[in-house]
Design a protein around this motif. Structure first.
Motif, PDB file in Angstrom:
ATOM      1  N   UNK A   1       7.915   5.955   4.777  1.00  0.00           N
ATOM      2  CA  UNK A   1       8.456   7.181   5.350  1.00  0.00           C
ATOM      3  C   UNK A   1       9.979   7.155   5.411  1.00  0.00           C
ATOM      4  N   UNK A   2      10.554   8.239   4.948  1.00  0.00           N
ATOM      5  CA  UNK A   2      12.009   8.398   5.005  1.00  0.00           C
ATOM      6  C   UNK A   2      12.313   9.756   5.609  1.00  0.00           C
TER       7      UNK A   2
ATOM      8  N   UNK B   1       5.861   8.699   0.271  1.00  0.00           N
ATOM      9  CA  UNK B   1       4.934   9.442   1.126  1.00  0.00           C
ATOM     10  C   UNK B   1       4.642   8.637   2.391  1.00  0.00           C
ATOM     11  N   UNK B   2       4.080   7.459   2.204  1.00  0.00           N
ATOM     12  CA  UNK B   2       3.781   6.631   3.375  1.00  0.00           C
ATOM     13  C   UNK B   2       4.832   5.549   3.581  1.00  0.00           C
TER      14      UNK B   2
ATOM     15  N   UNK C   1       0.818  -1.215   0.000  1.00  0.00           N
ATOM     16  CA  UNK C   1       0.000   0.000   0.000  1.00  0.00           C
ATOM     17  C   UNK C   1       0.853   1.267   0.000  1.00  0.00           C
TER      18      UNK C   1
END
Ligand SMILES: Cc1cc2nc3c(=O)[nH]c(=O)nc-3n(C[C@H](O)[C@H](O)[C@H](O)COP(=O)(O)OP(=O)(O)OC[C@H]3O[C@@H](n4cnc5c(N)ncnc54)[C@H](O)[C@@H]3O)c2cc1C
Lengths: 746, 334
Positions: free
Chosen positions: A675-676, A672-673, A667
């Motif tokens: 995360x970095x 964006x999701x 997903x």
């Protein structure tokens, strides 16, 4: 041929030669290559995690404006085993037309059951991943020392708990892929690839197309990250070259971000239930682990736990491991920066701190009491080996970091992280890595009559500053500055070189560069001696000049070059062959224990601030001490260590691949999701290089990322008194652990 | 992305005339920070894209005695950097300054921010079932939902409302000026602007497909206001929960009145936490009162399988936003 004992450049801090190119965008990566009439290609992939292909219909796609060619990878009837599995590739004249072509392809599937979670895979009664056997489990390497049953008897403290870390992706900033172009006769192929193995990539294509040596050339002038995931052309590289051949045009195929995350590589997960026990003096006597992990559909055991308990294993007499590999319907795991070590570090170092808490001792003290001993036999055989002096090295490094971070003042008992809602804590962890180099890495140094000096090797610069390393060594030997040297790397026509994996590039290339530089220097001085009518040994090199001791004349280097009666002088350098090394102990000692070597240790300490109301963890300060033998470029070494820490902080706090159970799709295949961290999320990172020049050059690419996550995990425990078992240590996990304690369960 | 025809009208009226009455075939383009990613992922596939960037007058900020009007085309960076806005409406300006990163703030606009689509990862993956793309189920309810709504009662789609400007604007009582076909103008309180969608032809707001926001007006009533975001990281990330508050008086021990507490990222629309407002109405804002408001805000939450933790974050965000507004010590910045 030893390293110079007085070093003018080697070991100092020298800026990257290509820093400006990279910062200004003048540096052209594979992604930036534009060839005349270049086409664009894309791979069409299964949206399903497991399915069989019923039919493939490309008729409509072939009618789309701009369509040029397709390359079939799987046929109808074949199975796909993860969302992203390759089916065919299409080439078109523009990226926009390409998208239209791709969407016009109709593929029908019969969807099959899948498992994308480790626990689902371990429970599944059928094989959904296409490997051997009737289920998704690979049993792998159970191990026990003798008489383990009584190992925990009579110990003052034991601790048993779960620890782990999920699947993460390599997330290379420059995605995987290449630009392929054939010559007019369709005989020779040139690719501009993003790869950590220039000759291997050329060779992979050569074998695929059944060409003769030399017919495929791979160029990698700059490279935007591989971390172990870019060792060959991959299926998309082959597809691009096939399409280039069909269309007689250059073809560019670089993965997009979602592809990069879903097919460009993952690191296996690791989860374990660990039991550890020690005497009241803090001697760890037993370590037992039952663990599992997944490396996607990988057929083999890609998650290795054979090095558990990590680092301290040689000091712990009783060890038992049981381990299963869960095969899941996700992409095949690839080597990732120090394969297996970060996971095993987590499964060891967190348990050590929990045990220290049970024993009520400072975890630094507990570590000092359980360091892997110096291996006496090794020390006898080779006094410069890591294993022969590892306890000594760790002890020294711990002493250094203890002072650096003010451990004695700042460390407190777990849970004593302050009165406010934000708790501060310190945590530490150790690591080790091999990092030994080998050949072949033929290097050529050319001194030209016009005063220019060129160094050349097919080895690649992954962003680690290999180009600068090459220039430093050559400049050191020729009395020049690194900026005086033109370095040509990353071209397979320059000969073989070893892949940049296992932290082997610097130790693998440096001795060969040294030899090439010395050979060139000697030939240069010999030739010059003839011109000046002096004995060769009356000439020597000093900074910027050739010294003629016969008349005390100092000839500027460029002027001396002008005196040559040939256009250029060359010096070649390479490792002895494996056979020569095996047959000659002296040679072996020189190349593998003096010029280069292997085995490093490192110690890292994290300071975190945990907001116990929100569960948000901020790493506020970080310290790292690292040895890597003879340092070539201290600046690049420190930067490499900081980079390792940054990567480790990401999987400690932010990044993980999240898969939907119902569809089997990831997903968060994005940034964006997935995360970095950015700069604002970074702690101050203090690096100390523990210089041990007598040991020769050792690689440092991987080790500095290993201990980071465990150090952060331990710092959270120290701050809050609560163990967050699974990395990344996200707000929901931190809050769950805190709530669990409030409920009296921990 | 799907091929489209690009229009760049110079008046709002022309723009409206180019838009169809049903969503799908036409889209407005402001900064494009949301629309372009939706197009690249084939979630939005408009045949016509109508740029608002050639329209004069959409990007002005007018500070009046009684109200402030911000054009729909004003960038997030301009809002964040505006001295008077920052002084009058910290709830708005601070939120604008925390959005994404500099690139997003330099391109993103107020209108685009208020009308942006939700960030549900199933909505944005064309291969996943999703009610908002015509599917017959919401994948998030049984699936991966750690960032989704926690106030889910009566919702078939559990997206979390993303805009962190909407919260502050609603708390401050702002309204949107809207232009529709035939030059029809209307003004809608932002508190009534949003709705929870559950089907492909519905958006997260109540605009018709051929209406656009021209500006947003905020009354100047001297409200004390602030916003607080629970963020996992600072760079290019979303808050997990965000809260904006506004009230009259309430500093230096005075009693607060007209308290409005609004949350984003917790429900399919920005959520006015009425019970929380009542909990501190006519009370001095103290740490204790703020804590009570936080608790009240979390009441009625029905989290999904993976986002129970956000209930706690609602309590914290409300408490901290109230304390910032009231000028109380930021105890969490130790
Ligand atoms: C990493 C990241 C972090 C982010 N963090 C935050 C955050 O913390 N808080 C937050 O609020 N946002 C956040 N955002 C979202 C960002 O604020 C929006 O993308 C931006 O505000 C959209 O503005 P735009 O002008 O680019 O809109 P566009 O992409 O141009 O348009 C977005 C939508 O609004 C419609 N639209 C645009 N203007 C109007 C108008 N005048 N009238 C009617 N409809 C219109 C468009 O048709 C489109 O459907 C983040 C985004 C990213 C990528």
């Amino acid at each position: 041929m030893p390293w110079p004992t007085t070093r003018r450049l080697i070991g100092t801090k020298i800026q990257r030669l290509d820093g400006v190119e990279k910062a200004t965008g003048r540096a052209k990566y594979a992604f930036d290559i534009k060839r005349p009439r270049m086409l664009f290609a894309k791979v069409i992939r299964s949206p399903h995690a497991h399915a069989t292909i019923k039919s493939i219909d490309t008729a409509a796609a072939e009618k789309v404006a701009g369509y040029r060619a397709l390359y079939q990878i799987k046929k109808a009837g074949a199975s796909v085993f993860f969302a992203g599995d390759e089916i065919l590739a299409i080439a078109a004249d523009t990226e926009e037309h390409l998208e239209d072509c791709v969407r016009a392809v109709r593929i029908e599937y019969t969807v099959q059951p899948h498992a994308v979670r480790e626990d689902d895979a371990l429970r599944s009664k059928t094989n959904t991943t296409g490997g051997p056997g009737g289920n998704n489990i690979n049993a792998a390497g159970d191990f026990s020392t003798d008489n383990f049953e009584n190992a925990f008897n009579g110990l003052a403290a034991t601790h048993q708990a779960d620890y782990g870390v999920g699947v993460i992706s390599h997330q290379c900033l420059e995605s995987h892929g290449l630009v392929a172009e054939w010559d007019a006769k369709q005989e020779n192929l040139t690719v501009w690839a993003s790869t950590q193995a220039v000759p291997n990539t050329a060779e992979g294509l050569r074998v695929h197309f059944k060409l003769k040596p030399g017919q495929v050339k791979c160029i990698t002038n700059y490279m935007g990250g591989g971390f172990g995931s870019k060792f060959g052309p991959d299926i998309q590289g082959i597809a691009a070259a096939e399409l280039a051949r069909t269309t007689r045009q250059a073809v560019k195929l670089m993965l997009d971000r979602a592809e990069e995350v879903t097919v460009g590589g993952i690191r296996p997960s690791a989860y374990g239930n660990v039991k550890i026990g020690a005497t009241k003096e803090g001697q760890i006597r037993a370590y037992e682990v039952e663990c599992h992990g997944t490396g996607g559909i990988s057929r083999g055991a890609t998650v290795s736990f054979a090095i558990l308990p990590y680092v301290y294993g040689p000091a712990i007499p009783n060890i038992k491991r049981r381990h299963r590999v869960a095969r899941t319907n996700i992409q095949i795991a690839r080597a990732m920066r120090a394969p297996n070590h970060p996971q095993n570090s987590i499964l060891t170092e967190l348990a050590i701190d929990d045990l220290a808490a049970r024993l009520n001792i400072n975890p630094m003290t507990l570590r000092l009491a359980n360091l892997p001993p110096n291996d006496q036999a090794e020390a006898q055989a080779n006094p410069r080996t890591f294993v022969g002096q590892r306890a000594t090295i760790y002890r020294t490094e711990i002493e250094i970091i203890r002072k650096m971070c003010g451990w004695d003042r700042a460390w407190h008992a777990p849970g004593q992280g302050g009165k406010g809602v934000v708790k501060t804590g310190l945590g530490m962890a150790l690591h080790t890595w091999g990092g030994g180099g080998r050949g072949p890495n033929p290097t050529r140094v050319t001194i030209n009559q016009n005063g220019t000096v060129v160094a050349q090797s097919s080895s690649q610069d992954l962003g680690t500053a290999q180009r600068t390393v090459t220039a430093i060594i050559v400049a050191e030997i020729l009395g020049l500055q690194p900026t005086d040297i033109t370095v040509n790397l990353g071209d397979s026509s320059f000969g073989p070189s070893t892949p940049s994996g296992g932290s082997t590039t610097c130790p693998g290339t440096s001795p060969a560069i040294l030899k090439a530089a010395e050979t060139a220097r000697d030939a240069f001085l010999t030739s010059l001696a003839g011109r000046l009518n002096v004995q060769r040994n009356q000439l020597s090199i000093a900074p910027g000049v050739v010294v003629n001791m016969a008349n005390n004349q100092r000839i500027p280097f460029r002027q001396a070059c002008g005196m040559l009666n040939v256009a250029s002088i060359q010096g070649n350098g390479d490792w002895p062959t494996q056979k020569e090394l095996q047959g000659n102990a002296k040679l072996r000692e020189e190349w593998t224990t003096r010029l280069s070597n292997q085995g490093v240790g490192g110690v890292q300490i994290a300071e975190v601030k945990v907001d116990t109301e929100t569960g948000v963890v901020k790493c506020s300060r970080f310290w790292a001490v690292q040895d890597c033998g003879l340092i070539i470029n201290k600046l690049a070494c420190e930067s490499q260590v900081a980079g390792g820490v940054i990567m480790g902080l990401n999987y400690a706090l932010y990044e993980e691949c999240i898969y939907d159970r119902a569809t089997g799709r990831q997903v968060n295949p994005n940034m964006e999701f997935y995360k970095l961290a950015g700069i604002a999320d970074m702690p101050s990172i203090k690096v100390h290089m523990h210089d041990m020049p007598e040991r020769g050059v050792i690689g440092i690419g991987e080790p500095p990322t290993i201990a980071t996550a465990a150090a952060v995990g331990n710092a959270i425990f120290n701050a809050t008194g609560v163990r967050v078992p699974i990395a990344p240590y996200t707000p929901e996990r931190v809050l769950a652990a805190l709530a669990n304690r409030r409920a009296g369960n921990g | 992305m799907k091929n489209f025809t690009y229009y760049r009208p110079t008046t709002a009226e022309q723009a409206v005339a180019l838009l169809e009455a049903r969503f799908g075939n036409t889209e407005m383009l402001a900064g494009g920070t949301d629309l372009l990613s939706l197009q690249k992922d084939y979630i939005a596939q408009p045949a016509r894209v109508v740029s608002l960037n050639g329209i004069a007058g959409l990007n002005t900020i007018t500070i009046g005695q009684r109200s402030v009007t911000i054009g729909a085309g004003v960038t997030l960076a301009a809002i964040a950097g505006h001295v008077q806005l920052s002084r009058l409406f910290p709830a708005l300006a601070s939120a604008a300054g925390e959005i994404g990163g500099p690139q997003i703030r330099n391109m993103g606009t107020l209108g685009g921010n208020l009308c942006q689509r939700n960030r549900c990862w199933y909505f944005r993956d064309e291969h996943s079932p999703c009610l908002l793309r015509g599917g017959n189920r919401c994948s998030a309810i049984e699936g991966e939902n750690k960032y989704h709504a926690i106030f889910t009662a009566n919702h078939r789609c559990v997206i979390a409302s993303p805009s962190t400007l909407a919260t502050g604007l609603i708390a401050l009582g702002a309204s949107a000026e809207i232009l529709g076909p035939q030059n029809r103008r209307r003004t809608v309180e932002l508190a009534k602007f949003y709705r929870a969608p559950a089907a492909a032809n519905e958006r997260e707001h109540t605009l018709a497909a051929n209406e656009l926001i021209t500006s947003v007006t905020i009354p100047v009533r001297g409200l004390t206001n602030a916003a607080y975001e629970v963020r996992q990281k600072q760079s290019s990330d979303w808050p997990i929960v965000q809260c904006a508050v506004a009230f009259s008086a309430g500093r230096n021990g005075e009693k607060a009145t007209g308290v409005r507490i609004v949350l984003s990222h917790v429900a399919p629309t920005p959520m006015i936490a009425e019970a929380a407002g009542r909990a501190v109405e006519n009370r001095a804002i103290t740490a204790v009162a703020a804590t009570a408001a936080g608790r009240a805000a979390a009441e009625g939450a029905k989290p999904l399988s993976q986002n129970g933790y956000k209930v706690r974050l609602v309590e914290v965000a409300v408490k901290r936003a109230l304390m910032i507004a009231a000028g109380l010590p930021r105890y969490w910045e130790a």
